[in-house]
Design a protein around this motif. Structure first.
Motif, PDB file in Angstrom:
ATOM      1  N   ARG A 172       0.831  -1.208   0.000  1.00  6.86           N
ATOM      2  CA  ARG A 172       0.000   0.000   0.000  1.00  6.86           C
ATOM      3  C   ARG A 172       0.865   1.256   0.000  1.00  6.86           C
ATOM      4  O   ARG A 172       0.519   2.255  -0.642  1.00  6.86           O
ATOM      5  N   ALA A 173       1.982   1.193   0.718  1.00  8.52           N
ATOM      6  CA  ALA A 173       2.893   2.335   0.725  1.00  8.52           C
ATOM      7  C   ALA A 173       3.494   2.539  -0.661  1.00  8.52           C
ATOM      8  O   ALA A 173       3.581   3.674  -1.164  1.00  8.52           O
ATOM      9  N   ASN A 174       3.892   1.457  -1.305  1.00 13.51           N
ATOM     10  CA  ASN A 174       4.451   1.546  -2.658  1.00 13.51           C
ATOM     11  C   ASN A 174       3.411   2.053  -3.651  1.00 13.51           C
ATOM     12  O   ASN A 174       3.723   2.841  -4.558  1.00 13.51           O
ATOM     13  N   ARG A 175       2.154   1.621  -3.471  1.00 15.65           N
ATOM     14  CA  ARG A 175       1.075   2.054  -4.356  1.00 15.65           C
ATOM     15  C   ARG A 175       0.870   3.560  -4.285  1.00 15.65           C
ATOM     16  O   ARG A 175       0.568   4.211  -5.291  1.00 15.65           O
ATOM     17  N   ASN A 176       1.026   4.120  -3.097  1.00 16.14           N
ATOM     18  CA  ASN A 176       0.854   5.570  -2.941  1.00 16.14           C
ATOM     19  C   ASN A 176       1.800   6.346  -3.856  1.00 16.14           C
ATOM     20  O   ASN A 176       1.423   7.348  -4.466  1.00 16.14           O
ATOM     21  N   VAL A 177       3.061   5.885  -3.923  1.00 15.33           N
ATOM     22  CA  VAL A 177       4.026   6.562  -4.786  1.00 15.33           C
ATOM     23  C   VAL A 177       3.641   6.397  -6.248  1.00 15.33           C
ATOM     24  O   VAL A 177       3.799   7.325  -7.058  1.00 15.33           O
ATOM     25  N   ASP A 178       3.107   5.243  -6.603  1.00 17.20           N
ATOM     26  CA  ASP A 178       2.651   5.021  -7.979  1.00 17.20           C
ATOM     27  C   ASP A 178       1.534   5.995  -8.347  1.00 17.20           C
ATOM     28  O   ASP A 178       1.492   6.512  -9.470  1.00 17.20           O
TER      29      ASP A 178
END
Length: 513
Positions: A144-150
């Protein structure tokens, strides 16, 4: 009936006066009054303006009617941004925004609000005034943290945002030339902080930028979504608290001690929705990074914003960082402050904030029996180049090794490079990284917010156990750095380094004198 006739006669006389004055140029009035004439279509306003024109002979205040009073820095900045000549505390005004910043934690929510309210195909109000900085939950496997940057990346590509400091290779931050690190430090380093401007960000510590003589404050996702589309926001003008700090700064104190002193003095609610203005010979002697530390924690006292008057130190810092014009403002001598606090800095001692509140102030020497498990040096508050230089100074002076795990998290990629390249004064050419290695500290980590906000469980240096930590961060609430039973002592880099060497909360004077 007689009163009605008198009123009509009075009105005719006024109209006659106005007709005779219609050819009078605006130069007959001060710039203050001409503003009102240009912006109003009501004849009555012209009459009022003419009455307020400069008098040939001086009158006492009691007979002049409406008199312009002095304004504070914050009032002046907001007046300019709202196209008003003067504002008073408590007024609500639409403020034009110079810079809007968001990061990976709040950015997706801001984007969602923007698209919902302005439309899926809407464009941001100014692609060069939006700054997007991923920094909080970066070096983690959390999906979810990685998705935020995406989400940030897709939006910035769609909108052609000029200042998006992207990161794609999480395994090697140095492979990402655009990646910066902690937003508040990056904003300054990349030249987004300028005197006299309005900077809003979706992070409570956006107030850090007030060190540059600008109005800077944190806002919520909904407000930021509106700013993204409209470029303005309705703000209430805060009253100002003035903090006068004079005296020579002892060589064992840092700005972190000053702000802990102030918060301990007024409490975490003492500046609620108020501006905190810092002046005095001590403030003038501080570097820009130390001024940033001072303004960074005004929100821990409830402050709306913190501000330091711009001076040669400010201008020199900005020389190679921005080519955009800016115009600083300063509080008038007759400005009205809600309260004024005075400090003789030469008499202060190193401080800590004990768990679990930033205003739980104590002298570092009073906590010498507090055994600790770890030390954390990093964050927007204590992860700047000068913070690591200060810690290295203590380690160098002691010549000893740390007795507890000591974590080092540079705020930005530039700070990381400084840690590995700049020689520490008096070290014979050694860098901070060399001194940290000799002292037995952990290797400096990839630049980010790290464990300051806790983050996912695999965040570097996160407190996953109920430990006692001395930290250069800004908050020590339960669970702030991870485990809800952890205990955090907020301190300066000097005090943090000294504590790492003893395994107890330690006054840095043991090593600096």
């Amino acid at each position: 009936m007689l009163d009605a006739r008198r009123w009509r006669l009075s009105l005719r006389l006024e109209l006659l006066v106005l007709r005779e004055q219609k050819d009078v140029g605006l130069s007959a009035f001060s710039s203050q009054h001409s503003f009102y004439i240009r912006s109003s279509k009501k004849r009555a306003c012209k009459k009022i303006a003419s009455v307020m024109a400069p008098q040939q002979s001086e009158r006492k205040p009691s007979t002049t009617g409406s008199v312009k009073t002095g304004s504070t820095m914050t009032e002046k900045i907001l007046a300019r941004a709202s196209e008003k000549t003067q504002l008073l505390p408590g007024e609500n005004v639409w403020v034009n925004v110079d810079i809007l910043m968001t990061h990976d934690v709040c950015g997706p929510g801001v984007i969602g609000t923007f698209k919902k309210e302005f439309g899926e195909n809407a464009k941001v109000w100014d692609r060069e005034k939006v700054v997007v900085i991923p920094d909080h939950y970066i070096f983690t496997t959390d999906e979810r943290a990685n998705r935020n940057v995406d989400i940030l990346r897709d939006f910035c590509t769609e909108q052609n945002i000029k200042y998006f400091y992207d990161i794609k290779d999480l395994g090697n931050f140095k492979a990402n030339p655009d990646y910066k690190g902690v937003c508040h430090v990056a904003l300054a380093q990349e030249g987004h902080c300028r005197p006299g401007e309005v900077l809003l960000g979706t992070d409570s510590h956006t107030c850090t930028a007030g060190a540059f003589g600008q109005f800077a404050t944190g806002i919520g996702n909904t407000d930021a979504g509106f700013v993204l589309g409209a470029g303005k926001l309705l703000l209430k003008v805060p009253p100002t608290l003035r903090f006068v700090m004079d005296g020579e700064m002892p060589d064992y104190l840092l700005a972190k001690d000053l702000i802990l002193q102030i918060i301990g003095e007024i409490s975490v609610a003492g500046a609620t929705y108020k501006a905190m203005e810092f002046v005095g010979t001590t403030v003038e002697s501080l570097t820009m990074e130390e001024r940033m530390t001072l303004c960074n924690m005004v929100v821990e006292a409830g402050g709306k914003n913190g501000v330091v008057p711009a001076d040669n130190t400010t201008y020199k810092y900005l020389e190679d960082k921005t080519t955009l014009p800016y115009e600083p403002v300063y509080s008038d001598g007759q400005a009205r402050f809600l309260s004024e606090y005075r400090f003789d800095v030469s008499k202060l001692e190193p401080l800590v904030a004990k768990p679990h509140s930033p205003d739980n102030r104590a002298l570092a020497r009073e906590c010498k029996d507090v055994k600790i498990d770890r030390v954390y040096i990093g964050s927007c508050t204590g992860g700047k180049t000068e913070d690591f230089m200060a810690a290295a100074k203590v380690f160098l002076a002691s010549g000893k090794k740390v007795k507890v795990s000591t974590f080092l998290v540079p705020a930005t990629q530039k700070v990381w490079m400084d840690v590995y390249s700049l020689p520490v004064p008096g070290s014979g050419g050694k860098t901070c990284s060399q001194i940290f290695e000799e002292a037995g500290c952990d290797t400096p980590a990839s630049p980010s917010c790290g464990a300051c906000l806790g983050g996912p469980r695999d965040t570097y240096a996160r407190m996953n156990e109920p430990q006692v930590c001395v930290s250069t961060t800004n908050r020590n609430f339960p669970g702030r750095m991870g485990h809800k039973e952890g205990q955090i002592y907020l301190a300066s880099p000097y005090t943090a380094a000294a504590s790492a060497l003893t395994g107890f909360v330690t006054d840095p004077r043991e090593f600096l004198q």
